[in-house]
Structure formats: C-alpha cells, structure tokens
Design a protein around this motif. Structure first.
Motif, PDB file in Angstrom:
ATOM      1  N   LEU A   5     106.248 -40.414   5.475  1.00  0.00           N
ATOM      2  CA  LEU A   5     105.513 -39.678   4.842  1.00  0.00           C
ATOM      3  C   LEU A   5     104.114 -40.303   4.574  1.00  0.00           C
ATOM      4  CD1 LEU A   5     107.718 -39.552   1.723  1.00  0.00           C
ATOM      5  CD2 LEU A   5     107.177 -37.709   3.069  1.00  0.00           C
ATOM      6  N   VAL A   6     103.830 -41.728   4.739  1.00  0.00           N
ATOM      7  CA  VAL A   6     102.397 -42.225   4.755  1.00  0.00           C
ATOM      8  C   VAL A   6     101.471 -41.605   5.865  1.00  0.00           C
ATOM      9  CG1 VAL A   6     101.148 -44.404   4.981  1.00  0.00           C
ATOM     10  CG2 VAL A   6     103.298 -44.294   3.589  1.00  0.00           C
ATOM     11  N   GLN A   7     102.556 -41.578   7.097  1.00  0.00           N
ATOM     12  CA  GLN A   7     101.726 -41.029   8.381  1.00  0.00           C
ATOM     13  C   GLN A   7     101.352 -39.664   8.106  1.00  0.00           C
ATOM     14  OE1 GLN A   7     104.876 -41.041  11.453  1.00  0.00           O
ATOM     15  NE2 GLN A   7     103.374 -41.019  13.011  1.00  0.00           N
ATOM     16  N   ASN A   8     101.958 -38.858   7.318  1.00  0.00           N
ATOM     17  CA  ASN A   8     101.770 -37.333   7.039  1.00  0.00           C
ATOM     18  C   ASN A   8     100.438 -37.331   6.061  1.00  0.00           C
ATOM     19  OD1 ASN A   8     103.737 -35.812   8.196  1.00  0.00           O
ATOM     20  ND2 ASN A   8     104.999 -35.637   6.542  1.00  0.00           N
ATOM     21  N   GLU A   9     100.263 -38.182   5.302  1.00  0.00           N
ATOM     22  CA  GLU A   9      99.349 -38.279   4.114  1.00  0.00           C
ATOM     23  C   GLU A   9      97.904 -38.780   5.181  1.00  0.00           C
ATOM     24  OE1 GLU A   9      99.202 -37.024   1.572  1.00  0.00           O
ATOM     25  OE2 GLU A   9     101.258 -36.798   1.394  1.00  0.00           O
ATOM     26  N   ILE A  10      98.118 -39.805   5.868  1.00  0.00           N
ATOM     27  CA  ILE A  10      96.720 -40.251   6.582  1.00  0.00           C
ATOM     28  C   ILE A  10      96.429 -38.905   7.591  1.00  0.00           C
ATOM     29  CG2 ILE A  10      96.258 -41.863   8.291  1.00  0.00           C
ATOM     30  CD1 ILE A  10      97.779 -43.847   6.692  1.00  0.00           C
ATOM     31  N   MET A  11      97.473 -38.269   8.301  1.00  0.00           N
ATOM     32  CA  MET A  11      97.037 -37.238   9.009  1.00  0.00           C
ATOM     33  C   MET A  11      96.364 -36.210   8.236  1.00  0.00           C
ATOM     34  SD  MET A  11      99.417 -34.633  11.383  1.00  0.00           S
ATOM     35  CE  MET A  11     100.234 -33.970  10.073  1.00  0.00           C
ATOM     36  N   LYS A  12      96.556 -35.932   6.984  1.00  0.00           N
ATOM     37  CA  LYS A  12      95.931 -35.011   6.140  1.00  0.00           C
ATOM     38  C   LYS A  12      94.484 -35.199   5.877  1.00  0.00           C
ATOM     39  CE  LYS A  12      99.884 -34.375   3.557  1.00  0.00           C
ATOM     40  NZ  LYS A  12     100.579 -33.840   2.377  1.00  0.00           N
ATOM     41  N   ILE A  13      94.477 -36.542   5.303  1.00  0.00           N
ATOM     42  CA  ILE A  13      93.268 -37.185   4.962  1.00  0.00           C
ATOM     43  C   ILE A  13      92.202 -37.163   6.195  1.00  0.00           C
ATOM     44  CG2 ILE A  13      91.713 -39.278   4.489  1.00  0.00           C
ATOM     45  CD1 ILE A  13      94.348 -39.975   2.737  1.00  0.00           C
ATOM     46  N   ASN A  14      92.816 -37.318   7.397  1.00  0.00           N
ATOM     47  CA  ASN A  14      91.797 -37.708   8.448  1.00  0.00           C
ATOM     48  C   ASN A  14      91.403 -35.967   9.123  1.00  0.00           C
ATOM     49  OD1 ASN A  14      91.222 -40.095   8.404  1.00  0.00           O
ATOM     50  ND2 ASN A  14      93.114 -40.830   9.415  1.00  0.00           N
ATOM     51  N   SER A  15      92.300 -35.112   8.708  1.00  0.00           N
ATOM     52  CA  SER A  15      91.882 -33.718   9.394  1.00  0.00           C
ATOM     53  C   SER A  15      91.151 -33.107   8.437  1.00  0.00           C
ATOM     54  CB  SER A  15      93.122 -32.802   9.315  1.00  0.00           C
ATOM     55  OG  SER A  15      94.144 -33.522   9.959  1.00  0.00           O
ATOM     56  N   LYS A  16      90.612 -33.513   7.326  1.00  0.00           N
ATOM     57  CA  LYS A  16      89.596 -32.842   6.371  1.00  0.00           C
ATOM     58  C   LYS A  16      88.328 -33.320   6.980  1.00  0.00           C
ATOM     59  CE  LYS A  16      92.396 -32.609   2.357  1.00  0.00           C
ATOM     60  NZ  LYS A  16      92.554 -33.070   0.910  1.00  0.00           N
ATOM     61  N   ARG A  17      87.441 -32.354   6.670  1.00  0.00           N
ATOM     62  CA  ARG A  17      85.935 -32.366   7.252  1.00  0.00           C
ATOM     63  C   ARG A  17      85.350 -33.766   6.600  1.00  0.00           C
ATOM     64  NH1 ARG A  17      83.573 -27.576   6.490  1.00  0.00           N
ATOM     65  NH2 ARG A  17      84.543 -26.596   8.331  1.00  0.00           N
ATOM     66  N   GLN A  18      85.755 -33.728   5.242  1.00  0.00           N
ATOM     67  CA  GLN A  18      84.639 -34.808   4.449  1.00  0.00           C
ATOM     68  C   GLN A  18      85.280 -36.241   4.909  1.00  0.00           C
ATOM     69  OE1 GLN A  18      86.618 -34.121   0.562  1.00  0.00           O
ATOM     70  NE2 GLN A  18      88.020 -36.040   0.635  1.00  0.00           N
ATOM     71  N   SER A  19      86.354 -36.536   5.671  1.00  0.00           N
ATOM     72  CA  SER A  19      86.686 -37.843   6.065  1.00  0.00           C
ATOM     73  C   SER A  19      85.883 -38.030   7.244  1.00  0.00           C
ATOM     74  CB  SER A  19      88.202 -38.130   6.245  1.00  0.00           C
ATOM     75  OG  SER A  19      88.913 -37.642   5.281  1.00  0.00           O
ATOM     76  N   ILE A  20      85.819 -36.869   8.038  1.00  0.00           N
ATOM     77  CA  ILE A  20      85.121 -37.218   9.253  1.00  0.00           C
ATOM     78  C   ILE A  20      83.497 -37.456   9.177  1.00  0.00           C
ATOM     79  CG2 ILE A  20      84.385 -36.026  11.676  1.00  0.00           C
ATOM     80  CD1 ILE A  20      87.088 -34.368  10.822  1.00  0.00           C
ATOM     81  N   LEU A  21      83.099 -36.555   8.196  1.00  0.00           N
ATOM     82  CA  LEU A  21      81.600 -36.686   7.688  1.00  0.00           C
ATOM     83  C   LEU A  21      81.489 -37.983   6.988  1.00  0.00           C
ATOM     84  CD1 LEU A  21      80.718 -33.407   5.852  1.00  0.00           C
ATOM     85  CD2 LEU A  21      79.496 -34.454   7.414  1.00  0.00           C
ATOM     86  N   PHE A  22      82.558 -38.807   6.224  1.00  0.00           N
ATOM     87  CA  PHE A  22      82.130 -39.851   5.728  1.00  0.00           C
ATOM     88  C   PHE A  22      81.956 -41.065   6.662  1.00  0.00           C
ATOM     89  CE2 PHE A  22      84.347 -44.174   4.563  1.00  0.00           C
ATOM     90  CZ  PHE A  22      83.283 -44.338   3.632  1.00  0.00           C
ATOM     91  N   PHE A  23      82.927 -40.952   7.418  1.00  0.00           N
ATOM     92  CA  PHE A  23      82.909 -42.049   8.635  1.00  0.00           C
ATOM     93  C   PHE A  23      81.602 -41.646   9.633  1.00  0.00           C
ATOM     94  CE2 PHE A  23      87.478 -42.743   7.644  1.00  0.00           C
ATOM     95  CZ  PHE A  23      87.262 -44.132   7.295  1.00  0.00           C
ATOM     96  N   SER A  24      81.180 -40.925  10.018  1.00  0.00           N
ATOM     97  CA  SER A  24      80.056 -40.670  10.719  1.00  0.00           C
ATOM     98  C   SER A  24      78.973 -41.039   9.849  1.00  0.00           C
ATOM     99  CB  SER A  24      79.785 -39.110  11.106  1.00  0.00           C
ATOM    100  OG  SER A  24      80.861 -38.577  11.425  1.00  0.00           O
ATOM    101  N   LEU A  25      78.765 -40.609   8.663  1.00  0.00           N
ATOM    102  CA  LEU A  25      77.709 -40.996   7.721  1.00  0.00           C
ATOM    103  C   LEU A  25      77.555 -42.486   7.796  1.00  0.00           C
ATOM    104  CD1 LEU A  25      75.489 -39.985   5.602  1.00  0.00           C
ATOM    105  CD2 LEU A  25      77.257 -40.559   4.016  1.00  0.00           C
ATOM    106  N   LEU A  26      78.691 -43.248   7.456  1.00  0.00           N
ATOM    107  CA  LEU A  26      78.674 -44.751   7.345  1.00  0.00           C
ATOM    108  C   LEU A  26      78.157 -45.306   8.735  1.00  0.00           C
ATOM    109  CD1 LEU A  26      79.466 -46.461   5.159  1.00  0.00           C
ATOM    110  CD2 LEU A  26      81.798 -46.915   6.312  1.00  0.00           C
ATOM    111  N   ALA A  27      78.659 -44.772   9.611  1.00  0.00           N
ATOM    112  CA  ALA A  27      78.165 -45.425  10.967  1.00  0.00           C
ATOM    113  C   ALA A  27      76.822 -45.059  11.280  1.00  0.00           C
ATOM    114  CB  ALA A  27      79.336 -44.545  12.227  1.00  0.00           C
TER     115      ALA A  27
END
Lengths: 272, 307
Positions: A6-28
C-alpha cells in the motif's frame, strides 16, 4: 506485507503527479543557482566556504520549500482521492480502512524525509564540486557560534538536517489530520501554514499561563536541548526543568490524538 | 462446488439520519448468474450496492459474500468482490498499466504480470495500456474499470449503473463484453440499472425495488413459459355483448370498440373461434396480449416515480 505494498502504491501516486516532479526539479535548480551565484558573485564567501557550510546554507534558505511540500502532500493525499472519486476504488478492497489511511500517512513522512535527504545529498555534491572539502571559514574571534560554523563536521550538519524533521512531521500530521476530518485540502493547508507561522508566538503567549507547558509549540523545537550551538538555532527549551523526555511525551500525545481521531473518522464514514 | 449463494443479503436495512433508505431487503445471487437490480432513480439501489462493497455501514441485517460476513470478516469477503461503483474512476495521471499494478498490489493474493496482461487482452486495451488514463475515451475507461475489477479473479462482479454516460454502441459493446466475461471467467454478475431494457438483455433474474423496499423478483428467461398457462387474449368482434355471453366461462370482459378480453390457454383459441363463428359473430382480429417486462415493471412500481 500488504501494508508495504500500500505504501509502495501511495509513493508511486505521489511521484506520478506533475507537482512532485516540479518540486524536486525546482529544489535542485535553486540549489544549483545558489552555488553558481556564490561562486561567481560573492567570491569572498566562496573562498572561505566548504561543502559542509554550503549544505548548512541551503537548508536554511530552502527548508521552508520542503515544509510547504510536506504540508501540501499531507493536505492532498486523502482529499485528492475523494476529489477524483478514486477513494471508492481503494475502500472496496480487502485492506482495512485504517491500514489504507496509515499507508498514506507513512508515505507523506517518507516523502518529506526523502526530500530532506535529496537536499542534503545534492547540496553536499554541488558544494563539493563548487567549494571543495577544504578548510572552512576560519574565525579569529572566539564567538562559539562562529567557531563552530568554522569547524563544522559532517555529523553536525547531518544532525542539523535530522532535527528539522520533528516539527515538520508535526505540521504535516496537522495538515493530514485536518484534511482527513474535514475533507478540505485548502482548509488543511491554511491551518498548517498558520500553525507554522504563529506557532512560536502562540507558544510564547501560553507560557504566561499554567497550561502553557501542555502546548505543543513549546515542545516542538527539540533541537533546543542540543549541546551544539549550531543545532540549537539560537533557541533554548521553554521549560528546561521539565526536560527532553517530557517534551517527547507531549509530542507523542499530540500525534496520537490527531492520528487516532483521523483513523476513527475515516473508518466510520460512509463514502457517498 | 458448493451451493452457497455468492452474495446473500439478509433483512438488510439502512437508515441515514433516521430516514430509512433501504428496508428489510433480502436476496441472493447464485453462482454464475447475471442478476439484475432494478428500480427507479433514488430507490436505494446504489445505497444497497455501497453496503455490499463496504463503502456504507449497515444499520441492520447481514450481508454475506461467499459465506463471509462483510462486517465481521471484511478482508475475506472483499477478496471475492470486484466492483465498479458508478463511474470507473481511475488515476488519470498514471498509465493504464500503472493503474492496474496499483490495484493488483491491493489484492490479498499476489497477482502475476501474466495475469494482468491476460486481463488487458480480454478487455482489448493492449494498444493503449502504456498511455495515461486521462487520454482514454469513456468506453476505454469503462473497460479499464472492468479490468481492475477482474484482476483478482473475483467470484462476483458488481456493477452500479454501468451504462451511464455511454452511447448506444458503447452500451451494446459493454453488454456483449459482460456476458462474454461472465462465461470466460465463470463469475456471477450483479448489475444495477434504472433501465429495464438493459436488465432484460443482460440478466437471468432481476430484483425490483422501490423506495428501498422489495417489490418483486422476476425470472427473465422463464417469463414466456410462465405466461403460457393463462394468456390474456383479445378478440375484436361485431357483437361484443353476444361474444361476452358465449365466452363467459373464460372470464370474458367487454371493452371498447367491440373488444372482448378473456383468459385462456393458447391451445384453446381455435375452439373459441369456432364457438363464436357458430353464433354468427364476426371476428376481425385476435390478439394475444403478451405482458412485456416493461408493463410488469411499471405495474409493480405503480407507474413509478421515474421522471
């Protein structure tokens, strides 16, 4: 086992969203820009800085971005399922509602920790490339803070990162709790952000009353108990006589109440 | 093979804020059958389905899936249920495959990659499975919804208003698909609808409810045999009164425009005709009034609260 899936699923969902990709790129990107600016325009600083000081600097500047990310995750992870109608798809399966809820909660904490870890590793890496691992700021004056910053060790910097976590976990939990109870992500985010900015003031005011020692904000800065001047961040415990263990008990109580009532409401609620 | 019903409701009642939505409902779905759940909008169909899949609490009564009480041993019960409640909502920001992997991880027994691919093939989504779900058409989403419901080889597939929002050809495809799947995967299907024609075409048996109460359970394929016993036959003649007198043994009733309605078996009709002819009564038309399911449905729900 199924809980981990279930945790694996939730993390997959978080990381499939555009906002997560944006956040990590922004931070980097921001860390990279900071390194470039210091190297190119603040040469005095660049000369005396090493990777550890750079890593300290980035968390001080960009820590609030991770806080914001954590609060948004906490506010959205349950409410988005309601908004998209996918909540039904989750709750018609063998897993109990409580394990679904906690898998979401745990995933938020994992993502926050991962974001810190990412900032730490990326900053250290860029710091090493731009400023090397040589001698840090050597301070002639005998001011403890400056002295310690001048002689930063890897352990101190790592602990500095780690000690950011408890108060961020608290705010994310507050956001998660409000979102689960009221199913409103905007409300949850507002409550958590207000707590973030006014927590110290509320704590300070409450210290005038007998119940002040039960207010969570007076116990959140656990780093205040540290011996290191750097890790203390200019703060001292609100109730030094009560000690670290009392602060931890208060924190655990607040967490337990928020998580317990979230679980109770979530498992009883009819899904329309 | 056991004879226990796949799904059984025992005297189930649901009240929301004291107001009864479903009252003392009992029915059971047998292995391998397609069971319809028919009622006008707002009759409590969706509420009942929500209770079966564990989305709503049960005020009174008991629901068993494969013999497991859904409140006491939820996990075992739900392992046998595949469902689409209302629209097939999926995670639009993930691919079809990611969605299926997501739901396969939630099953109580591990699901192999081969199984997922087999289901994808079965619902004819192989070409689009690597695309994000937000690019899918409604029909494709519907099929992905069926795929996620079938992944864990459930013994019952529950579909709430599956044809909502589909165009006629989509409805037809879905219907054919479901019947095919029911055969292929050998599972029972419980399908709710407010459209009688749908139920008529898809189901073996159907339950009719209105205002949360049991109205009737109808056997769709047996209907012609049942009706064979006593048919309602309408004669159009020139002398209605005389004809009624002749046919009074068959409960003759005089209608408008020279029409006489009687109850008789089909085999009796030729004899009745000769009786009338013997009395010099002219017959213009003989018509067997087969009661359609529609008539029965409307009669059962007293015209219905349907808009």
């Amino acid at each position: 086992m199924i809980f981990l899936r279930l945790v694996q699923n939730e993390i997959m969902k978080i990381n499939s969203k555009r906002q997560s990709i944006l956040f990590f790129s922004l931070l980097a990107g921001l860390v990279l820009i900071t390194a470039i600016i210091i190297k190119a325009y603040i040469s005095d600083l660049a000369l005396v800085m090493n990777y550890l000081q750079f890593t300290m600097l980035t968390i001080t500047i960009f820590g609030f971005l991770i806080t914001l990310f954590g609060l948004i995750l906490g506010a959205q992870i349950v409410t988005d399922e309601y908004k998209d109608g996918t909540i039904k798809q989750l709750l018609i399966r063998p897993s109990s509602r409580v394990s679904i809820l906690f898998s979401k909660y745990l995933s938020v904490l994992i993502m926050i920790t991962a974001a810190y870890f990412f900032l730490f590793v990326w900053s250290s890496l860029l710091g090493f490339i731009f400023f090397g691992a040589g001698e840090g700021l050597a301070s002639a004056e005998k001011i403890p803070l400056l002295e310690e910053i001048g002689n930063l060790t890897f352990t101190v910097v790592f602990q500095f990162y780690l000690t950011e976590l408890p108060s961020l976990f608290f705010l994310a939990t507050l956001s998660f709790f409000t979102a689960t109870i009221f199913k409103r992500s905007a409300l949850a985010l507002s409550v958590a952000i207000i707590a973030y900015f006014s927590g110290k003031v509320i704590g300070g005011l409450s210290q005038n009353y007998w119940w002040g020692e039960y207010i969570v904000f007076n116990h959140l800065p656990l780093y205040a108990y540290s011996d290191s001047v750097v890790i203390q961040r200019f703060s001292s415990p609100a109730y030094p006589e009560l000690g670290l263990s009392f602060s931890i008990i208060i924190l655990v109580l607040y967490f337990a109440i928020m998580l317990g009532s979230s679980a109770l409401v979530f498992s009883k609620r009819d899904v329309a | 093979m056991s004879n226990t019903p796949v799904v059984e409701l025992r005297n189930v009642t649901k009240k929301i804020k004291g107001k009864p939505i479903v009252q003392h409902l009992s029915f059971s779905v047998q292995r391998g059958e397609v069971y319809g759940f028919l009622g006008p909008n707002g009759s409590g169909k969706t509420t009942t389905i929500r209770m079966i899949v564990g989305l709503s609490s049960i005020t009174e009564g008991q629901i068993l899936v494969e013999g497991h009480d859904i409140t006491k041993s939820r996990s075992q019960a739900m392992a046998h249920v595949g469902a689409i409640v209302e629209n097939p909502e999926m995670y639009g920001y993930m691919t079809g495959m990611q969605n299926l992997i997501h739901f396969s991880r939630m099953a109580s027994t591990p699901i192999s990659k081969e199984r997922i691919m087999k289901i994808v093939e079965l619902v004819e989504l192989t070409h689009a499975i690597k695309q994000k779900v937000k690019t899918y058409s409604l029909g494709m989403r519907q099929r992905l919804g069926i795929a996620q419901a079938l992944l864990h080889s459930p013994s019952i597939l529950i579909l709430d208003e599956p044809t909502n929002g589909l165009d006629p050809s989509g409805i037809r495809q879905l219907r054919d698909h479901l019947r095919y799947l029911a055969k292929q995967e050998n599972i029972s299907i419980l399908v709710s609808s407010h459209l009688l024609s749908e139920i008529e075409l898809m189901c073996d048996r159907a339950l009719v409810i209105q205002e949360g109460k049991f109205i009737d359970e109808i056997s769709i394929h047996n209907q012609p045999e049942e009706a064979a016993n006593a048919l309602s036959v309408e004669f159009e003649v020139d002398q209605a009164a005389a004809a009624t007198a002749v046919l009074q043994d068959w409960q003759a009733k005089t209608g408008d425009h020279g029409k006489v309605t009687i109850m008789a078996e089909k085999s009796e009709i030729p004899r009745l005709v000769s009786l009338l002819v013997a009395q010099d009564i002219s017959i213009y038309q003989i018509h067997i009034k087969t009661e359609s399911l529609e008539d029965r449905f409307l009669a059962l729900t007293k015209g219905g609260t349907q808009s």
